[in-house]
Design a protein around this motif. Structure first.
Motif, short mmCIF file in Angstrom:
data_model
loop_
_atom_site.label_atom_id
_atom_site.label_comp_id
_atom_site.label_asym_id
_atom_site.label_seq_id
_atom_site.Cartn_x
_atom_site.Cartn_y
_atom_site.Cartn_z
N VAL A 126 10.71 53.72 -14.03
CA VAL A 126 9.97 54.92 -14.09
C VAL A 126 10.54 55.87 -15.09
O VAL A 126 9.81 56.61 -16.02
CB VAL A 126 9.77 55.71 -12.70
CG1 VAL A 126 8.96 56.95 -13.04
CG2 VAL A 126 8.93 54.88 -11.92
N MET A 127 11.89 55.78 -15.14
CA MET A 127 12.70 56.60 -16.16
C MET A 127 12.04 56.40 -17.68
O MET A 127 11.79 56.98 -18.57
CB MET A 127 14.29 56.44 -16.18
CG MET A 127 14.50 57.33 -14.78
SD MET A 127 16.39 56.92 -14.55
CE MET A 127 16.50 57.67 -13.11
N ARG A 128 11.94 55.05 -17.82
CA ARG A 128 11.34 54.59 -19.17
C ARG A 128 10.19 54.77 -19.45
O ARG A 128 9.83 55.37 -20.45
CB ARG A 128 11.41 52.96 -19.02
CG ARG A 128 10.93 52.25 -20.29
CD ARG A 128 11.10 50.77 -20.50
NE ARG A 128 10.79 50.43 -21.83
CZ ARG A 128 11.28 49.56 -22.37
NH1 ARG A 128 12.18 48.53 -21.72
NH2 ARG A 128 11.03 49.15 -23.53
N ALA A 129 9.10 54.83 -18.39
CA ALA A 129 7.82 55.23 -18.62
C ALA A 129 7.88 56.71 -18.88
O ALA A 129 6.93 57.24 -19.55
CB ALA A 129 6.86 54.75 -17.42
N ALA A 130 8.66 57.41 -18.19
CA ALA A 130 8.53 58.85 -18.34
C ALA A 130 9.10 59.29 -19.70
O ALA A 130 8.56 60.29 -20.44
CB ALA A 130 9.72 59.73 -17.53
N LEU A 131 10.05 58.40 -20.40
CA LEU A 131 10.18 58.90 -21.90
C LEU A 131 8.83 58.20 -22.65
O LEU A 131 8.56 59.17 -23.63
CB LEU A 131 11.37 57.92 -22.19
CG LEU A 131 11.80 58.06 -23.87
CD1 LEU A 131 12.42 59.44 -23.90
CD2 LEU A 131 12.65 56.94 -24.31
N GLU A 132 8.43 57.16 -22.43
CA GLU A 132 7.33 56.75 -23.36
C GLU A 132 6.11 57.51 -23.24
O GLU A 132 5.20 56.99 -24.04
CB GLU A 132 7.25 54.83 -22.96
CG GLU A 132 8.96 54.54 -23.69
CD GLU A 132 8.80 52.81 -23.40
OE1 GLU A 132 7.96 52.24 -22.94
OE2 GLU A 132 9.86 52.57 -23.67
N CYS A 133 5.94 58.11 -22.13
CA CYS A 133 4.57 58.96 -22.10
C CYS A 133 4.87 60.26 -23.10
O CYS A 133 3.82 60.99 -23.17
CB CYS A 133 4.39 59.10 -20.84
SG CYS A 133 5.14 60.48 -19.70
N CYS A 134 5.92 60.44 -23.52
CA CYS A 134 6.23 61.84 -24.35
C CYS A 134 5.49 61.73 -25.80
O CYS A 134 5.63 60.62 -26.16
CB CYS A 134 7.69 61.82 -24.56
SG CYS A 134 8.46 62.52 -22.99
#
Ligand SMILES: NC(=O)C1=CN([C@@H]2O[C@H](COP(=O)(O)OP(=O)(O)OC[C@H]3O[C@@H](n4cnc5c(N)ncnc54)[C@H](O)[C@@H]3O)[C@@H](O)[C@H]2O)C=CC1
Ligand SMILES: N[C@@H](CCC(=O)N[C@@H](CSC=O)C(=O)NCC(=O)O)C(=O)O
Ligand SMILES: [Zn+2]
Ligand SMILES: [Zn+2]
Length: 379
Positions: free
Chosen positions: A277-285
């Protein structure tokens, strides 16, 4: 009967082994040494991080120990050289110390303090590298420098915030961790500006405090993401304007959010402790400026990853501890804000139990219908 200078025998919840039920024991609590404070803990809440260490996944987890780090109480006695608090003061023990003298404190760049961190990570007190807790002579480790699942605890003086004696301790105990962490992640770490689009992954207490902080910062859209759809109703009361359940989509959640926001969010916050989820949180920026803040604590051995191109193209990855707040200086300020009704606390307290019911309180935390459960420590 005066207890100052005496060993106090009191009730505490002891974690003997990972995941094995906590045991309520008669624990001996030694008097505070130089630079230490003994606190009568009146109320403590449970935070997900207590469950994390209890699970055995914390590389600093030591057993047997007394967990707990979100509490409020009254100073019972102080050790030699302690000048900033005295018996009778109302206080919040702070796992993040603030000595005002170390390299970290003097830097002006961080709320982390180096003075007692090696001792708190090793489950002991700085003065003699020993524990103040024992059961019939057998050592019990401290936890996070706070160990609030005990009716009395000993902490370093640099870890004690003196607060307004009028503040209700069964509520302001939450200012020991989760609520400041979420608010500060927005105000201090990300510094969200008015009009921003914000995504919050995980709508527990920490995520909801992020929502509250984002609303007060003037965010235009606050998108809450959780795999438990029941969270949305409560999340609306904290400022969440839209809800996304990843289970409702076939495509990656970062793509869902990019599509929903014309290219990505301005700020995202991971409040779960899940490295995917940390990866998804970065990549949705958003390309060029989007900033993602890691708040959740991930298990030992877990690592984050992404394509470096995500950072080359302007996204920023950050983390926060205790929301960047300087504990001794700013926890009293947060208490005052609560007293002036400028921040919520009561709304996060969904359950009230006693210390004897602590295992039930952890069950409630895992069942999902619970934000914070506050334990009364004395009859
Ligand atoms: N950095 C810091 O200073 C602090 C970090 N923490 C950490 O913050 C995290 C959150 O703490 P709490 O709010 O107390 O936890 P919590 O367990 O109450 O909330 C977590 C939420 O995440 C949701 N969730 C779980 N897996 C998900 C997924 N894959 N996708 C979307 N949603 C998912 C759950 O349904 C729940 O609503 C924990 O990891 C805790 O250890 C807590 C306090 C301070
Ligand atoms: N021992 C853990 C550390 C987990 C962690 O990151 N803790 C946060 C606070 S979580 C509160 O609920 C923190 O403040 N970290 C900074 C620090 O100095 O510990 C591990 O190693 O995973
Ligand atoms: Zn916590
Ligand atoms: Zn310091």
């Amino acid at each position: 009967m005066a207890t100052q200078g005496q060993v106090i025998t009191c009730k505490a919840a002891v974690a003997y082994e990972p995941n094995k039920p906590l045991v309520i024991e008669d624990v001996q609590v030694a008097p505070p040494q130089a630079g230490e404070v003994r606190i009568k803990v009146l109320f403590t809440a449970l935070c997900h991080t207590d469950a994390y260490t209890w699970s055995g996944k914390d590389p600093e987890g030591l057993f047997p120990c007394i967990l707990g780090h979100e509490a409020a109480g009254i100073v019972e006695s102080v050790g030699e050289g302690v000048t900033e608090v005295q018996p009778g003061d109302h206080v919040i023990p702070c796992y993040q110390a603030e000595c005002r003298e170390c390299k970290f404190c003097k830097s002006g760049k961080t709320n982390l303090c180096g003075k007692v961190r090696t001792a708190t990570g090793a489950g002991v007190m700085m003065n003699d590298r020993k524990s103040r807790f024992s059961i019939n002579g057998k050592l019990i480790y401290h936890f996070m420098g706070t160990s609030t699942f005990s009716q009395y605890t000993v902490v370093h003086d640099v870890s004690v915030a003196k607060i307004d004696p009028q503040a209700p301790l069964d509520k302001v105990c939450l200012l020991g961790c989760g609520v400041p962490t979420g608010l500060g992640a927005v105000w201090n770490t990300a510094k969200v500006e008015p009009g921003s689009i914000v995504a919050i992954f995980g709508l527990g207490t920490v995520g909801l405090a992020v929502a509250e902080g984002a609303k007060s910062a003037g965010a235009s859209r606050i998108i809450g993401i959780d795999i438990d759809s029941k969270k949305f109703d409560v999340a609306k009361n904290f400022g969440v304007t839209e809800f996304v359940n990843p289970k409702d989509y076939d495509k990656p959640i970062q793509q869902v959010l990019v599509d929903l926001t014309d290219g990505g969010v301005d700020y995202s916050f991971e409040c779960i402790g899940n490295v995917s989820v940390m990866r998804a949180a970065l990549e949705c920026c958003h390309k060029g400026w989007g900033t993602s803040v890691i708040v959740g604590v991930a298990a030992s051995g877990q690592e984050i990853s992404t394509r470096p191109f995500q950072l080359v193209t302007g996204r920023v990855w950050k983390g926060t501890a205790f929301g960047g707040f300087k504990s001794r200086s700013q926890v009293p300020w947060l208490v005052d804000k609560y007293m002036k009704k400028e921040i919520k606390i009561d709304e996060y307290v969904t359950h009230n139990l006693t210390v004897g019911e602590i295992n039930k309180a952890f069950d409630l935390m895992h069942e999902g219908g619970c934000l914070r459960c506050v334990l009364k420590m004395h009859e």
